[in-house]
Scaffold this motif. Structure first.
Motif, PDB file in Angstrom:
ATOM      1  N   SER A 111       7.957  55.590  46.509  1.00 32.15           N
ATOM      2  CA  SER A 111       8.294  54.654  45.441  1.00 32.15           C
ATOM      3  C   SER A 111       7.243  53.552  45.331  1.00 32.15           C
ATOM      4  O   SER A 111       6.784  53.215  44.231  1.00 32.15           O
ATOM      5  CB  SER A 111       9.678  54.051  45.707  1.00 32.15           C
ATOM      6  OG  SER A 111       9.999  53.111  44.731  1.00 32.15           O
ATOM      7  N   VAL A 112       6.849  52.998  46.459  1.00 27.06           N
ATOM      8  CA  VAL A 112       5.840  51.941  46.494  1.00 27.06           C
ATOM      9  C   VAL A 112       4.505  52.463  45.955  1.00 27.06           C
ATOM     10  O   VAL A 112       3.837  51.789  45.165  1.00 27.06           O
ATOM     11  CB  VAL A 112       5.688  51.423  47.948  1.00 27.06           C
ATOM     12  CG1 VAL A 112       4.399  50.663  48.159  1.00 27.06           C
ATOM     13  CG2 VAL A 112       6.893  50.568  48.324  1.00 27.06           C
ATOM     14  N   SER A 113       4.114  53.648  46.355  1.00 20.98           N
ATOM     15  CA  SER A 113       2.826  54.223  45.933  1.00 20.98           C
ATOM     16  C   SER A 113       2.774  54.446  44.427  1.00 20.98           C
ATOM     17  O   SER A 113       1.824  54.033  43.762  1.00 20.98           O
ATOM     18  CB  SER A 113       2.578  55.554  46.648  1.00 20.98           C
ATOM     19  OG  SER A 113       2.559  55.380  48.041  1.00 20.98           O
ATOM     20  N   THR A 114       3.795  55.106  43.898  1.00 19.30           N
ATOM     21  CA  THR A 114       3.804  55.352  42.454  1.00 19.30           C
ATOM     22  C   THR A 114       3.921  54.042  41.690  1.00 19.30           C
ATOM     23  O   THR A 114       3.283  53.862  40.653  1.00 19.30           O
ATOM     24  CB  THR A 114       4.939  56.307  42.049  1.00 19.30           C
ATOM     25  OG1 THR A 114       6.193  55.761  42.450  1.00 19.30           O
ATOM     26  CG2 THR A 114       4.772  57.678  42.663  1.00 19.30           C
ATOM     27  N   GLY A 115       4.712  53.110  42.211  1.00 19.21           N
ATOM     28  CA  GLY A 115       4.881  51.828  41.551  1.00 19.21           C
ATOM     29  C   GLY A 115       3.586  51.037  41.473  1.00 19.21           C
ATOM     30  O   GLY A 115       3.187  50.583  40.394  1.00 19.21           O
ATOM     31  N   TRP A 116       2.903  50.879  42.603  1.00 23.19           N
ATOM     32  CA  TRP A 116       1.638  50.141  42.577  1.00 23.19           C
ATOM     33  C   TRP A 116       0.627  50.826  41.666  1.00 23.19           C
ATOM     34  O   TRP A 116      -0.073  50.159  40.907  1.00 23.19           O
ATOM     35  CB  TRP A 116       1.066  49.957  43.976  1.00 23.19           C
ATOM     36  CG  TRP A 116       1.728  48.856  44.721  1.00 23.19           C
ATOM     37  CD1 TRP A 116       2.389  48.948  45.915  1.00 23.19           C
ATOM     38  CD2 TRP A 116       1.821  47.480  44.332  1.00 23.19           C
ATOM     39  NE1 TRP A 116       2.883  47.717  46.269  1.00 23.19           N
ATOM     40  CE2 TRP A 116       2.544  46.797  45.316  1.00 23.19           C
ATOM     41  CE3 TRP A 116       1.366  46.755  43.225  1.00 23.19           C
ATOM     42  CZ2 TRP A 116       2.825  45.440  45.239  1.00 23.19           C
ATOM     43  CZ3 TRP A 116       1.633  45.399  43.143  1.00 23.19           C
ATOM     44  CH2 TRP A 116       2.348  44.754  44.141  1.00 23.19           C
ATOM     45  N   HIS A 117       0.534  52.128  41.747  1.00 16.93           N
ATOM     46  CA  HIS A 117      -0.428  52.858  40.911  1.00 16.93           C
ATOM     47  C   HIS A 117      -0.162  52.589  39.430  1.00 16.93           C
ATOM     48  O   HIS A 117      -1.078  52.221  38.676  1.00 16.93           O
ATOM     49  CB  HIS A 117      -0.329  54.358  41.226  1.00 16.93           C
ATOM     50  CG  HIS A 117      -1.443  55.167  40.662  1.00 16.93           C
ATOM     51  ND1 HIS A 117      -2.176  56.020  41.436  1.00 16.93           N
ATOM     52  CD2 HIS A 117      -1.956  55.271  39.412  1.00 16.93           C
ATOM     53  CE1 HIS A 117      -3.103  56.612  40.677  1.00 16.93           C
ATOM     54  NE2 HIS A 117      -2.973  56.166  39.443  1.00 16.93           N
ATOM     55  N   ALA A 118       1.084  52.722  39.013  1.00 12.39           N
ATOM     56  CA  ALA A 118       1.427  52.526  37.601  1.00 12.39           C
ATOM     57  C   ALA A 118       1.246  51.067  37.184  1.00 12.39           C
ATOM     58  O   ALA A 118       0.718  50.787  36.096  1.00 12.39           O
ATOM     59  CB  ALA A 118       2.865  52.982  37.344  1.00 12.39           C
ATOM     60  N   HIS A 119       1.667  50.136  38.034  1.00 15.90           N
ATOM     61  CA  HIS A 119       1.509  48.719  37.699  1.00 15.90           C
ATOM     62  C   HIS A 119       0.030  48.351  37.585  1.00 15.90           C
ATOM     63  O   HIS A 119      -0.353  47.608  36.679  1.00 15.90           O
ATOM     64  CB  HIS A 119       2.191  47.831  38.740  1.00 15.90           C
ATOM     65  CG  HIS A 119       3.674  47.761  38.587  1.00 15.90           C
ATOM     66  ND1 HIS A 119       4.291  47.100  37.546  1.00 15.90           N
ATOM     67  CD2 HIS A 119       4.676  48.272  39.353  1.00 15.90           C
ATOM     68  CE1 HIS A 119       5.605  47.194  37.683  1.00 15.90           C
ATOM     69  NE2 HIS A 119       5.861  47.906  38.769  1.00 15.90           N
ATOM     70  N   LEU A 120      -0.797  48.876  38.478  1.00 14.54           N
ATOM     71  CA  LEU A 120      -2.229  48.561  38.424  1.00 14.54           C
ATOM     72  C   LEU A 120      -2.907  49.191  37.210  1.00 14.54           C
ATOM     73  O   LEU A 120      -3.876  48.647  36.683  1.00 14.54           O
ATOM     74  CB  LEU A 120      -2.916  48.964  39.723  1.00 14.54           C
ATOM     75  CG  LEU A 120      -2.518  48.118  40.934  1.00 14.54           C
ATOM     76  CD1 LEU A 120      -3.151  48.675  42.198  1.00 14.54           C
ATOM     77  CD2 LEU A 120      -2.864  46.646  40.740  1.00 14.54           C
ATOM     78  N   GLN A 121      -2.393  50.338  36.752  1.00 13.18           N
ATOM     79  CA  GLN A 121      -2.903  50.911  35.496  1.00 13.18           C
ATOM     80  C   GLN A 121      -2.637  49.970  34.333  1.00 13.18           C
ATOM     81  O   GLN A 121      -3.490  49.782  33.463  1.00 13.18           O
ATOM     82  CB  GLN A 121      -2.234  52.263  35.201  1.00 13.18           C
ATOM     83  CG  GLN A 121      -2.755  53.407  35.978  1.00 13.18           C
ATOM     84  CD  GLN A 121      -2.103  54.732  35.612  1.00 13.18           C
ATOM     85  OE1 GLN A 121      -2.491  55.716  36.150  1.00 13.18           O
ATOM     86  NE2 GLN A 121      -1.137  54.795  34.728  1.00 13.18           N
ATOM     87  N   VAL A 122      -1.452  49.372  34.326  1.00 12.57           N
ATOM     88  CA  VAL A 122      -1.117  48.427  33.268  1.00 12.57           C
ATOM     89  C   VAL A 122      -2.016  47.192  33.379  1.00 12.57           C
ATOM     90  O   VAL A 122      -2.559  46.710  32.372  1.00 12.57           O
ATOM     91  CB  VAL A 122       0.381  48.037  33.308  1.00 12.57           C
ATOM     92  CG1 VAL A 122       0.695  46.960  32.275  1.00 12.57           C
ATOM     93  CG2 VAL A 122       1.261  49.263  33.086  1.00 12.57           C
ATOM     94  N   LEU A 123      -2.208  46.673  34.592  1.00 13.11           N
ATOM     95  CA  LEU A 123      -3.079  45.513  34.783  1.00 13.11           C
ATOM     96  C   LEU A 123      -4.492  45.807  34.294  1.00 13.11           C
ATOM     97  O   LEU A 123      -5.083  44.996  33.568  1.00 13.11           O
ATOM     98  CB  LEU A 123      -3.117  45.099  36.258  1.00 13.11           C
ATOM     99  CG  LEU A 123      -4.109  43.988  36.604  1.00 13.11           C
ATOM    100  CD1 LEU A 123      -3.777  42.697  35.854  1.00 13.11           C
ATOM    101  CD2 LEU A 123      -4.144  43.766  38.110  1.00 13.11           C
TER     102      LEU A 123
END
Length: 177
Positions: free
Chosen positions: A136-148
């Motif tokens: 969950s943490v891995s997919t979350g950070w990846h997706a959030h950083l794509q948005v950033l």
């Protein structure tokens, strides 16, 4: 002089309970720092929450992931519209490092390093308690950083929840069982 850097956009385990993920972002460092620390900017890619910039300072993160992209994509059934988490600043070196702790999934550090006109952001999430949380943490950070990255480049990010759904299978294969 700009040093060439090749980054794999995927996070990697640097210890069994520690994920590291990096992004090379449009600078300058002060702009990226603002997106980490100012609630109005941070809510556009991660979570809202006013921070008093002092070590030991408590604050609350408020995630509303449906608001990160338009359209938001298909939210998985096990995720709510809003999530809140009590947090605390544990390390602060403006504008180079911000470390925070939160509830049951350990803590996160954000380190910024200028690279010419760009900024290398290193996110390290430590003390992840189990594999399910790690995914969950891995997919979350990846997706959030794509948005950033898209926000800093004045672009349009992929629908947030579609990225989460797509990345889950990738991380299940990439991270050890």
């Amino acid at each position: 002089m700009t040093e060439d850097i090749t980054l794999d956009n995927y996070g990697t385990l640097v210890e069994p309970d520690t994920l590291r993920i990096q992004r090379l972002l449009p600078g300058p460092i002060e702009r990226v720092w603002a997106y980490l620390t100012e609630s109005d900017l941070r809510r556009q890619w991660l979570a809202a929450g006013e921070m008093q910039m002092a070590t030991g300072s408590p604050f609350e993160f408020v995630w509303r992931n449906d608001e990160l992209t338009d359209p938001p994509g298909q939210r998985p059934p096990n995720y709510g519209e809003e999530h809140r988490m009590q947090s605390r600043i544990t390390e602060l070196d403006v504008p180079r490092k911000l470390a925070i702790e939160w509830d049951s999934t350990g803590g996160v550090s954000f380190e910024l390093e200028p690279r010419g006109g760009e900024v290398l952001l290193t996110v390290t999430h430590h003390r992840v308690p189990d594999r399910s949380t790690l995914l969950s943490v891995s997919t979350g950070w990846h997706a959030h950083l794509q948005v950033l990255a898209a926000r800093l480049a004045d672009g349009e990010p992929e629908p947030f929840w579609d990225a989460i759904n797509r990345l889950k299978a990738d991380y299940e294969q990439r991270l050890p069982a």
